[in-house]
Each structure stands twice: as structure tokens, then as C-alpha cells.
Design a protein around this motif. Structure first.
Motif, PDB file in Angstrom:
ATOM      1  N   PHE A  58       0.670  -0.866   0.107  1.00  0.00           N
ATOM      2  CA  PHE A  58      -0.372   0.377  -0.030  1.00  0.00           C
ATOM      3  C   PHE A  58       0.700   1.275   0.218  1.00  0.00           C
ATOM      4  CE2 PHE A  58      -1.975  -3.543   1.903  1.00  0.00           C
ATOM      5  CZ  PHE A  58      -3.360  -3.166   1.544  1.00  0.00           C
ATOM      6  N   LEU A  59       1.873   1.314   0.109  1.00  0.00           N
ATOM      7  CA  LEU A  59       3.227   2.061   0.029  1.00  0.00           C
ATOM      8  C   LEU A  59       3.717   2.376  -1.079  1.00  0.00           C
ATOM      9  CD1 LEU A  59       4.426   1.976   3.527  1.00  0.00           C
ATOM     10  CD2 LEU A  59       2.648   3.031   2.472  1.00  0.00           C
ATOM     11  N   GLY A  60       3.347   1.978  -2.735  1.00  0.00           N
ATOM     12  CA  GLY A  60       4.522   1.578  -3.323  1.00  0.00           C
ATOM     13  C   GLY A  60       3.773   2.419  -5.049  1.00  0.00           C
ATOM     14  N   GLY A  61       2.915   2.977  -4.798  1.00  0.00           N
ATOM     15  CA  GLY A  61       2.058   3.845  -5.811  1.00  0.00           C
ATOM     16  C   GLY A  61       2.904   4.781  -6.318  1.00  0.00           C
ATOM     17  N   LYS A  62       4.274   5.502  -6.436  1.00  0.00           N
ATOM     18  CA  LYS A  62       5.394   5.795  -7.312  1.00  0.00           C
ATOM     19  C   LYS A  62       5.045   4.124  -8.170  1.00  0.00           C
ATOM     20  CE  LYS A  62       5.931  10.287  -5.082  1.00  0.00           C
ATOM     21  NZ  LYS A  62       7.033  10.980  -4.844  1.00  0.00           N
ATOM     22  N   VAL A  63       5.556   3.461  -7.670  1.00  0.00           N
ATOM     23  CA  VAL A  63       6.495   2.512  -7.861  1.00  0.00           C
ATOM     24  C   VAL A  63       5.197   1.988  -9.523  1.00  0.00           C
ATOM     25  CG1 VAL A  63       7.585   0.120  -8.148  1.00  0.00           C
ATOM     26  CG2 VAL A  63       7.751   2.180  -6.551  1.00  0.00           C
ATOM     27  N   ALA A  64       3.975   1.564  -8.940  1.00  0.00           N
ATOM     28  CA  ALA A  64       2.953   1.339  -9.053  1.00  0.00           C
ATOM     29  C   ALA A  64       2.806   1.948 -10.999  1.00  0.00           C
ATOM     30  CB  ALA A  64       1.401   0.559  -8.970  1.00  0.00           C
ATOM     31  N   PRO A 139      18.758   2.368 -13.104  1.00  0.00           N
ATOM     32  CA  PRO A 139      18.799   1.956 -11.795  1.00  0.00           C
ATOM     33  C   PRO A 139      19.379   0.789 -11.287  1.00  0.00           C
ATOM     34  CG  PRO A 139      16.600   3.267 -11.807  1.00  0.00           C
ATOM     35  CD  PRO A 139      17.346   2.821 -13.479  1.00  0.00           C
ATOM     36  N   MET A 140      19.116  -0.937 -12.325  1.00  0.00           N
ATOM     37  CA  MET A 140      19.475  -1.915 -12.427  1.00  0.00           C
ATOM     38  C   MET A 140      21.082  -1.727 -12.196  1.00  0.00           C
ATOM     39  SD  MET A 140      19.703  -4.763 -15.983  1.00  0.00           S
ATOM     40  CE  MET A 140      20.241  -3.880 -16.478  1.00  0.00           C
ATOM     41  N   VAL A 141      21.649  -1.165 -12.639  1.00  0.00           N
ATOM     42  CA  VAL A 141      23.224  -1.065 -12.646  1.00  0.00           C
ATOM     43  C   VAL A 141      23.579  -0.428 -11.426  1.00  0.00           C
ATOM     44  CG1 VAL A 141      25.473   0.015 -13.075  1.00  0.00           C
ATOM     45  CG2 VAL A 141      23.461  -0.586 -15.263  1.00  0.00           C
ATOM     46  N   ALA A 269      14.291   4.202  -3.201  1.00  0.00           N
ATOM     47  CA  ALA A 269      13.868   4.105  -4.688  1.00  0.00           C
ATOM     48  C   ALA A 269      12.685   4.570  -4.579  1.00  0.00           C
ATOM     49  CB  ALA A 269      14.482   2.863  -5.052  1.00  0.00           C
ATOM     50  N   THR A 270      11.854   4.107  -3.610  1.00  0.00           N
ATOM     51  CA  THR A 270      10.445   3.760  -3.859  1.00  0.00           C
ATOM     52  C   THR A 270       9.854   5.544  -3.603  1.00  0.00           C
ATOM     53  OG1 THR A 270      10.311   1.772  -2.558  1.00  0.00           O
ATOM     54  CG2 THR A 270       8.364   3.424  -2.729  1.00  0.00           C
ATOM     55  N   LEU A 274      11.359   4.467  -8.444  1.00  0.00           N
ATOM     56  CA  LEU A 274      12.100   4.038  -9.228  1.00  0.00           C
ATOM     57  C   LEU A 274      11.756   2.414  -8.847  1.00  0.00           C
ATOM     58  CD1 LEU A 274      15.268   5.838  -8.867  1.00  0.00           C
ATOM     59  CD2 LEU A 274      13.639   5.815 -10.844  1.00  0.00           C
ATOM     60  N   PRO A 275      11.218   1.374  -9.810  1.00  0.00           N
ATOM     61  CA  PRO A 275      11.469   0.002  -9.554  1.00  0.00           C
ATOM     62  C   PRO A 275      12.554  -0.780  -9.890  1.00  0.00           C
ATOM     63  CG  PRO A 275      10.782   0.213 -12.063  1.00  0.00           C
ATOM     64  CD  PRO A 275      10.913   1.819 -11.250  1.00  0.00           C
ATOM     65  N   ILE A 276      13.628  -0.553  -8.471  1.00  0.00           N
ATOM     66  CA  ILE A 276      14.753  -1.699  -8.884  1.00  0.00           C
ATOM     67  C   ILE A 276      14.791  -2.978  -8.741  1.00  0.00           C
ATOM     68  CG2 ILE A 276      15.612   0.555  -7.971  1.00  0.00           C
ATOM     69  CD1 ILE A 276      16.679  -0.651  -5.184  1.00  0.00           C
ATOM     70  N   SER A 277      15.370  -3.857  -7.872  1.00  0.00           N
ATOM     71  CA  SER A 277      15.810  -5.218  -7.944  1.00  0.00           C
ATOM     72  C   SER A 277      15.721  -4.963  -6.543  1.00  0.00           C
ATOM     73  CB  SER A 277      16.776  -5.644  -8.614  1.00  0.00           C
ATOM     74  OG  SER A 277      16.501  -7.601  -7.891  1.00  0.00           O
TER      75      SER A 277
END
Length: 332
Positions: A58-64, A139-141, A269-270, A274-277
Motif C-alpha cells: 500500500f506504500l508503493g504507488g509511485k512505483v506502480a 537503477p539496475m546498474v 528508490a520507492t 524507481l522500480p529497482i530489484s
């Protein structure tokens, strides 16, 4: 019931299938260090991680929003729904393959790779390469590099701050602290990985004409959170063993430092969408923490195998997504 409605429901079902595999595949991200240091028993750790994932959803709206709007652009219609289904199947296939071999690869990049691979063959679909460069590649790098360096210096700080402490007392204290850091890590996993599934569901609903990307109903978050929590509680023991034991043997202070480092990177990142791993982040943090002992303490051969899987994830999932799209395209 119209064909487009059936296809939209299929997107949701496959998204939840991916979400479930994400849960048991990435359960190790939150609990491997705590279990390996005996700070938590496996089932208690899994239950705690499931609750943390539930909260984080419920806290990751920007990533979605980034995942739903910033990776591909697909027109409304059943053909585009077929693209999303193919991409999800590609991601699920890669998750199951890496889980079978106990390799902690990124479910996030499997999802992005599968979606991009299917979209490239779709005709009217457009891959937003600028968005992928900004939100995925960079972000992956950077996230593993930041995790590695930050983990190293956080552990140095812990060593200096408690340099006069008794090892037995410190281990007991840090086992307690790991309960907090592992829970923080599981919330970060929910903020990142659950939100990516939410973004895909919203993309499917928008393509099907049943939802707007600017808003979504509460049931999307709840369904995603519950399925991810169930998947997490199922446990991905093969990957837990790899992260918890094969990369480096961790003690409680090291486990706390790795989890605190990874949580900080995930939360930052969140905040920027930014959707990081989570897998890349915690694995690199573990390596950075372990390197403070001595470089040879990290089993770099195992780390190398993990790195190969990281590199292969995006194109491999993309290839499967493309092949699946070619197979199912006549249906749409």
C-alpha cells in the motif's frame, strides 16, 4: 461475457500467478540473512515477511505508476491484452527456472523483459526506451553498486561503534535488531515488487477499457498484497540457502548491516518511483558487508553465477515473452 472482459480477467490471473512466484522466489530477500544467523526461525521469518509485504504493497504507488505507464505503451483492445499475458508468462517461466536452480535473479527485470519482448512483436505496441533507460537500466546498474559500497561502509561503522563489545553479547543484541531490519526489508520488498504487479494489473485494466491509470480501486492493492503474502509464506528455500549460506557465512551484526543497507536503498528508490530489484540490492549489500572481513570471505564464484543470471534475466524473459506472443497471437 465479452472476449475483452475474458482477456482482461486472464491478465489479472496471470499477474497474480507472477505475483505468487515473485513471493516464494524473493522471500529470500527479506529473510535469508535472519534465518542464516538464527535470529529468526524459518517459519517465523516467513510469516513476518508476509506481513511486511502486505504492508508495503500500500506504500508503493509511485512505483506502480512507473511500471504501468513508463515501460510500454499499448493501445486499448484484446490484442494488447495478449501482449501483457505473453509478457507475464515470460516472467513466470524465468522465475521458475531460476528458482529451480536456486539462483537469486530479479523477478522485476524478468517482468520488464517479458513485457518488452512481447511488445516488440506486437505491431502497434511501443516500447518506451527512454523510460526503460531511466527507470530500469540505470537503477539496475546503480542499485547493486550502491548496495555494495554502502553495505561495506555500514559494516565498518558497526565494527567501529562496537569494537569493544563482547562477541557473545553483541550477537544476542544484533539477533534482536535483525527482527527489526528484516521486517523493514520485507516492507521494502512489498513497496517495490507488489507495486510492480499492481502496475501491470492497472495496465491490463486500462487496455481493456475498465480502468484509468490515474486511479485504481482498493481491491487491486488488496488482491496483490494477499497473493504476494501467500507466495512469500510458501518460501523459496533453494534461494534462501544460496543467499543465506553460499555467498558468505554471516554473523548477526553482518546480517543486520546488510538488511539495514538494502532497506535504505529500497525506501529511497520507492520515494522516487524507481522500480529497482530487491534481489540485486540485498545480494550486493551482503557482498559489501562480507568484504569487510576479507575479500576471500565472499564466495566470488557463486557471486559470479548470480551476476550471469542478472545479465541474462532481461533478454531471456524477453525471448520467452516474444515466443509466447507469437504462439498466442492468433487467439487475439
Amino acid at each position: 461475457m465479452s472476449f475483452e472482459l475474458c482477456a482482461t480477467i486472464a491478465v489479472i490471473l496471470f499477474a497474480m500467478g507472477f505475483n505468487y512466484t515473485n513471493g516464494f522466489h524473493d522471500a529470500a530477500n527479506a529473510i535469508a540473512t535472519s534465518v542464516s544467523t538464527r535470529a529468526l526461525t524459518p517459519r517465523v521469518a516467513l510469516a513476518m515477511a508476509a506481513v511486511g509485504n502486505l504492508i508495503g504493497t500500500f506504500l508503493g504507488g509511485k512505483v506502480a505508476a512507473t511500471v504501468g505507464k513508463g515501460i510500454v505503451r499499448l493501445p486499448e483492445g484484446s490484442a494488447s491484452l495478449g501482449v501483457v499475458i505473453a509478457g507475464l508468462i515470460g516472467a513466470i517461466a524465468w522465475n521458475l527456472t531460476t528458482w529451480y536452480f536456486g539462483i537469486p535473479s530479479s523477478s522485476s527485470h524478468a517482468l520488464f523483459g517479458g513485457l518488452v519482448g512481447a511488445t516488440l512483436l506486437s505491431g502497434p505496441g511501443v516500447v518506451l526506451w527512454g523510460g526503460i533507460l531511466k527507470s530500469v537500466i540505470i537503477p539496475m546498474v546503480l542499485s547493486p553498486i550502491i548496495g555494495l559500497i554502502l553495505g561495506y561502509f555500514v559494516m565498518l561503522g558497526v565494527l567501529w561503534a562496537f569494537r569493544r563489545g563482547h562477541p557473545g553479547t553483541l550477537n544476542r543484541g544484533f539477533r534482536g535488531a535483525q527482527s527489526v531490519s528484516a521486517f523493514a526489508m520485507s516492507i521494502g520488498h512489498g513497496m517495490q515488487d507488489a507495486s510492480k504487479t499492481v502496475g501491470i494489473v492497472l495496465l491490463g485494466l486500462t487496455i481493456g477499457g475498465y480502468e484509468s491509470m490515474t486511479r485504481h480501486q482498493w481491491w487491486v492493492d488488496v488482491l496483490t498484497a494477499l497473493v504476494l503474502a501467500v507466495g512469500t509464506y510458501s518460501g523459496g528455500w533453494r534461494i534462501i540457502r544460496t543467499l543465506g549460506r553460499k555467498v558468505i557465512h554471516l554473523d548477526p551484526p553482518q546480517g543486520f548491516a546488510a538488511e539495514a543497507t538494502a532497506s535504505a536503498v529500497l525506501y529511497t528508490a520507492t520515494a522516487y518511483g524507481l522500480p529497482i530489484s530487491t534481489t540485486h540490492t540485498i545480494t550486493s549489500a551482503i557482498m559489501g558487508v562480507g568484504a569487510t572481513k576479507r575479500l576471500s570471505a565472499v564466495r566470488w564464484g557463486v557471486a559470479g553465477n548470480i551476476l550471469v543470471a542478472w545479465v541474462l534475466t532481461f533478454p531471456a524473459a524477453g525471448a520467452v515473452g516474444a515466443i509466447v506472443y507469437l504462439l498466442i497471437r492468433p487467439l487475439f
